[in-house]
Write a protein that holds these residues in place. Sequence first.
Motif, PDB file in Angstrom:
ATOM      1  N   ARG A 516      11.300  16.082 -14.055  1.00  0.00           N
ATOM      2  CA  ARG A 516       9.977  15.563 -13.709  1.00  0.00           C
ATOM      3  C   ARG A 516       9.879  14.069 -14.024  1.00  0.00           C
ATOM      4  N   GLU A 517      10.444  13.683 -15.159  1.00  0.00           N
ATOM      5  CA  GLU A 517      10.423  12.260 -15.508  1.00  0.00           C
ATOM      6  C   GLU A 517      11.213  11.437 -14.499  1.00  0.00           C
ATOM      7  N   ARG A 518      12.357  11.977 -14.094  1.00  0.00           N
ATOM      8  CA  ARG A 518      13.149  11.258 -13.087  1.00  0.00           C
ATOM      9  C   ARG A 518      12.413  11.185 -11.762  1.00  0.00           C
ATOM     10  N   GLU A 519      11.755  12.295 -11.395  1.00  0.00           N
ATOM     11  CA  GLU A 519      11.011  12.301 -10.148  1.00  0.00           C
ATOM     12  C   GLU A 519       9.866  11.286 -10.196  1.00  0.00           C
ATOM     13  N   LEU A 520       9.189  11.246 -11.346  1.00  0.00           N
ATOM     14  CA  LEU A 520       8.106  10.279 -11.482  1.00  0.00           C
ATOM     15  C   LEU A 520       8.646   8.853 -11.411  1.00  0.00           C
ATOM     16  N   GLU A 521       9.798   8.650 -12.069  1.00  0.00           N
ATOM     17  CA  GLU A 521      10.408   7.316 -12.008  1.00  0.00           C
ATOM     18  C   GLU A 521      10.802   6.965 -10.577  1.00  0.00           C
ATOM     19  N   ARG A 522      11.358   7.978  -9.866  1.00  0.00           N
ATOM     20  CA  ARG A 522      11.750   7.723  -8.475  1.00  0.00           C
ATOM     21  C   ARG A 522      10.534   7.400  -7.607  1.00  0.00           C
ATOM     22  N   GLN A 523       9.466   8.154  -7.854  1.00  0.00           N
ATOM     23  CA  GLN A 523       8.254   7.906  -7.060  1.00  0.00           C
ATOM     24  C   GLN A 523       7.692   6.515  -7.341  1.00  0.00           C
ATOM     25  N   ASN A 524       7.744   6.118  -8.604  1.00  0.00           N
ATOM     26  CA  ASN A 524       7.280   4.773  -8.928  1.00  0.00           C
ATOM     27  C   ASN A 524       8.142   3.711  -8.258  1.00  0.00           C
ATOM     28  N   GLU A 525       9.460   3.973  -8.267  1.00  0.00           N
ATOM     29  CA  GLU A 525      10.354   3.028  -7.589  1.00  0.00           C
ATOM     30  C   GLU A 525      10.070   3.001  -6.088  1.00  0.00           C
ATOM     31  N   GLN A 526       9.763   4.208  -5.539  1.00  0.00           N
ATOM     32  CA  GLN A 526       9.432   4.250  -4.114  1.00  0.00           C
ATOM     33  C   GLN A 526       8.165   3.444  -3.816  1.00  0.00           C
ATOM     34  N   LEU A 527       7.190   3.597  -4.698  1.00  0.00           N
ATOM     35  CA  LEU A 527       5.957   2.834  -4.492  1.00  0.00           C
ATOM     36  C   LEU A 527       6.231   1.339  -4.518  1.00  0.00           C
ATOM     37  N   ASP A 528       7.102   0.955  -5.474  1.00  0.00           N
ATOM     38  CA  ASP A 528       7.462  -0.465  -5.523  1.00  0.00           C
ATOM     39  C   ASP A 528       8.181  -0.879  -4.243  1.00  0.00           C
ATOM     40  N   ALA A 529       9.092   0.040  -3.793  1.00  0.00           N
ATOM     41  CA  ALA A 529       9.823  -0.292  -2.568  1.00  0.00           C
ATOM     42  C   ALA A 529       8.885  -0.374  -1.365  1.00  0.00           C
ATOM     43  N   PHE A 530       7.975   0.602  -1.277  1.00  0.00           N
ATOM     44  CA  PHE A 530       7.015   0.571  -0.170  1.00  0.00           C
ATOM     45  C   PHE A 530       6.182  -0.704  -0.192  1.00  0.00           C
ATOM     46  N   ALA A 531       5.733  -1.049  -1.389  1.00  0.00           N
ATOM     47  CA  ALA A 531       4.918  -2.267  -1.494  1.00  0.00           C
ATOM     48  C   ALA A 531       5.724  -3.486  -1.068  1.00  0.00           C
ATOM     49  N   SER A 532       7.017  -3.492  -1.465  1.00  0.00           N
ATOM     50  CA  SER A 532       7.859  -4.627  -1.091  1.00  0.00           C
ATOM     51  C   SER A 532       8.049  -4.702   0.420  1.00  0.00           C
ATOM     52  N   VAL A 533       8.309  -3.508   1.019  1.00  0.00           N
ATOM     53  CA  VAL A 533       8.521  -3.487   2.472  1.00  0.00           C
ATOM     54  C   VAL A 533       7.259  -3.908   3.204  1.00  0.00           C
ATOM     55  N   VAL A 534       6.136  -3.329   2.746  1.00  0.00           N
ATOM     56  CA  VAL A 534       4.876  -3.636   3.436  1.00  0.00           C
ATOM     57  C   VAL A 534       4.507  -5.101   3.272  1.00  0.00           C
ATOM     58  N   SER A 535       4.718  -5.620   2.052  1.00  0.00           N
ATOM     59  CA  SER A 535       4.287  -6.996   1.793  1.00  0.00           C
ATOM     60  C   SER A 535       5.266  -8.043   2.322  1.00  0.00           C
ATOM     61  N   HIS A 536       6.520  -7.644   2.505  1.00  0.00           N
ATOM     62  CA  HIS A 536       7.500  -8.653   2.901  1.00  0.00           C
ATOM     63  C   HIS A 536       8.236  -8.294   4.186  1.00  0.00           C
ATOM     64  N   ASP A 537       8.977  -7.147   4.121  1.00  0.00           N
ATOM     65  CA  ASP A 537       9.833  -6.824   5.253  1.00  0.00           C
ATOM     66  C   ASP A 537       9.028  -6.527   6.515  1.00  0.00           C
ATOM     67  N   LEU A 538       7.897  -5.832   6.398  1.00  0.00           N
ATOM     68  CA  LEU A 538       7.080  -5.557   7.587  1.00  0.00           C
ATOM     69  C   LEU A 538       6.253  -6.772   7.999  1.00  0.00           C
TER      70      LEU A 538
END
Length: 738
Positions: A516-538
């Motif tokens: 669960r901790e790893r999943e939460l960490e992964r989800q947080n990383e995904q959120l960071d990645a999504f934010a990065s993609v939305v704010s920069h790559d897209l």
Amino acid sequence: MPEGVLIVGSGDAADHVADGLATVDGIGVLRAGTLDEPPLISERGADCVVVTLPEETGEQLRILASVGRTEVPTAVLADGVAVPPGVDRIAPDDESALERWVRTSLDGETEPDGDEREAPAPSSDELFDDSPTGTLIVRDGEIRRANPAAAEVLGRGQADLVGIDPATLVDDPDRDGIEELLGAELPPDERRRCRIAVNGDGTVDVQARRLDDGTILATVVDVTERTRRHERITALHDATIALMGACDAESVAELTVETARDVLNLPFSCVFLNQNGVLEPVAITERAREIIGRPPSLEPGEGLLGRAYDAGETVAVDDAQRDPRFHEDGDEDVRGYVVVPLGEHGALAVGSPVVDDFDEFDVTVAELLAAAAETALDRVAHEQTLRERETALREERDRFSALFENIPDPTVHSVHEDGEPIVVDVNDAFEETFGYDAETMVGEPLDDFVVPEDRTDEAEHLNERVSAGEHLDVEVRRRTADGTRTFHLRNATVGVETDAVEEYAIYTDVTDRIERERELERQNEQLDAFASVVSHDLRNPLNVVLGGTRLVRETGDLAALDDVLTAAERMDALVEDLLSLAREGEVVGETVPVDLQSVAEDAWTNAETTDGNDDGWNDDGDRGTLSVESTGTLQADSTRLRELLANLFRNAVEHGGVTVTVGVLPDGFYVEDDGPGIPESDREQVFDHGYTTDDDGTGLGLTIVEEIAHAHGWDVEVAESDGGESGARFDFTGVEFE
């Protein structure tokens, strides 16, 4: 032949006495270690006994209780030690006094040559009559002469004794013995003795020897009092044995008053025991209860008994009615008192309705009885303490056992022998989790059942820490009935100062929590990645779309739409990868046996490049080649594994690889290409969100690969290609094969 003195004892003192007496003419020396077997005296022909005492006080008391039972004159070599009445005490270093006592005990003066001892001459009337020893001259079965001392011992006048058969002087049971002793069958110059009852209750010791002319010279000694004392000491000895078998303080008290009544022949006796600081009457003879009722409870220091207890000293009172120490405690029916402390336990009180009824021997017997009772009470108290401790330990053990069994987490009790934990017990949760019952594990090394092969070094290090007394609070991987899982290990140790350290270890399964901790960490990383993609790559391709659209509107130049289309396709690829990343990071579905070669070929056939082209993957329109060098059947979610391989294949071809190779490792598999490879400095960041070396890449492909691998519980790392010169290689380990 020399007359015999029995030296009792061992050690230097006994050796010194024996050596000294052996040099005296006319004295034969016999040796014995103890007086535990009284027949030894008569069997060995001893005429008197000399006892040496050991240093140990308890052993002295035991020996002193035994010496009064001897039937011949007895002396104890001791200073400052009370001896039973009838037993003589001689200073250990007074050798002349010892020699005189021995000669006297052997019936008078011994001639210097020691070979013969003449009987008093019948013609020496003065010597015969004045002898303090009762003496008879017997010839032809009749008493021919008796001195006054003999008449007094036998309770007859001198004249009454002359001319009668000696057998008529004794009670019927002893007549055969006296006839044999004083009859004609007595061999010349041989000494014999016997003990007879006279006058109803008197006891006389008779010694006889036959002279050359056939005359029998006999001495008679009144041993009534000695016999009675001997009987008392014997009874006291038997009572002491009974006291040692008593099971509680009340039983000791009852046996003590019964012994005081029977041995001392005193109807009034009582034992007071200290109960919570008050001296309570615990046992009392029936006669005493009838006369004085129940004695009152006493404080230490209160009354004669309380004062004797407080002082720890024996108190004897001849007449309680006239003794100023006793006026407040007196009872008209009891005149004489003896109070003997029983150590810290209480006191023994004996009484008599007669004034001056206690002699020194009575007091000594009372003290010996009290000493035996005190020893018995000490033993009872010690055993009671042991029983209470045992009960407390048993209750504590039961509570601990209940706690041990009801701990919800797997728990094991082990003892470390030579640095290795040996199973003592396990609880039900341990059996269920690890798949072994207690009977199988007890007595065996714990690590053989639960430590995975790749964790043995770690387990040995933890065992060393436990043996050193450390408390553990660590995460470990352990082999269970459901496979290898992660546990939070905590322990407690006892007996660190000994060679065998005991350990209680609790294993809390934290596998799901870590996931669960790893999943939460992964989800947080995904959120960071999504934010990065939305704010920069897209944002960049979106700006191209907006700018191109405005340009067409303002100028009508449709050529600008090419850039708009390219930017839109770029945005579409980013969105697709984001959606894939969100999906692939979820917990995998049901794993099934999957053939690696089949799923690799399927992934290769259906893979597309980022531009949606599946006809040619590189700039030359060459799709490349897939080579499966080795295969196997592994447990995996086939859909997720196919997507993982497709991302790796696409990444390999788009970066210039011509041949992609798939093969099996000892605990996993690998994917390798012959492209330009990945610089060593970049290998740690290739799985980061957004990492790419291609301007058209999204930087999410390898992130998706890592997410799918971790969702399966696998590890992935970038490794050197097999040739070591070029190409990228990804090793997947921790894979479960069929």
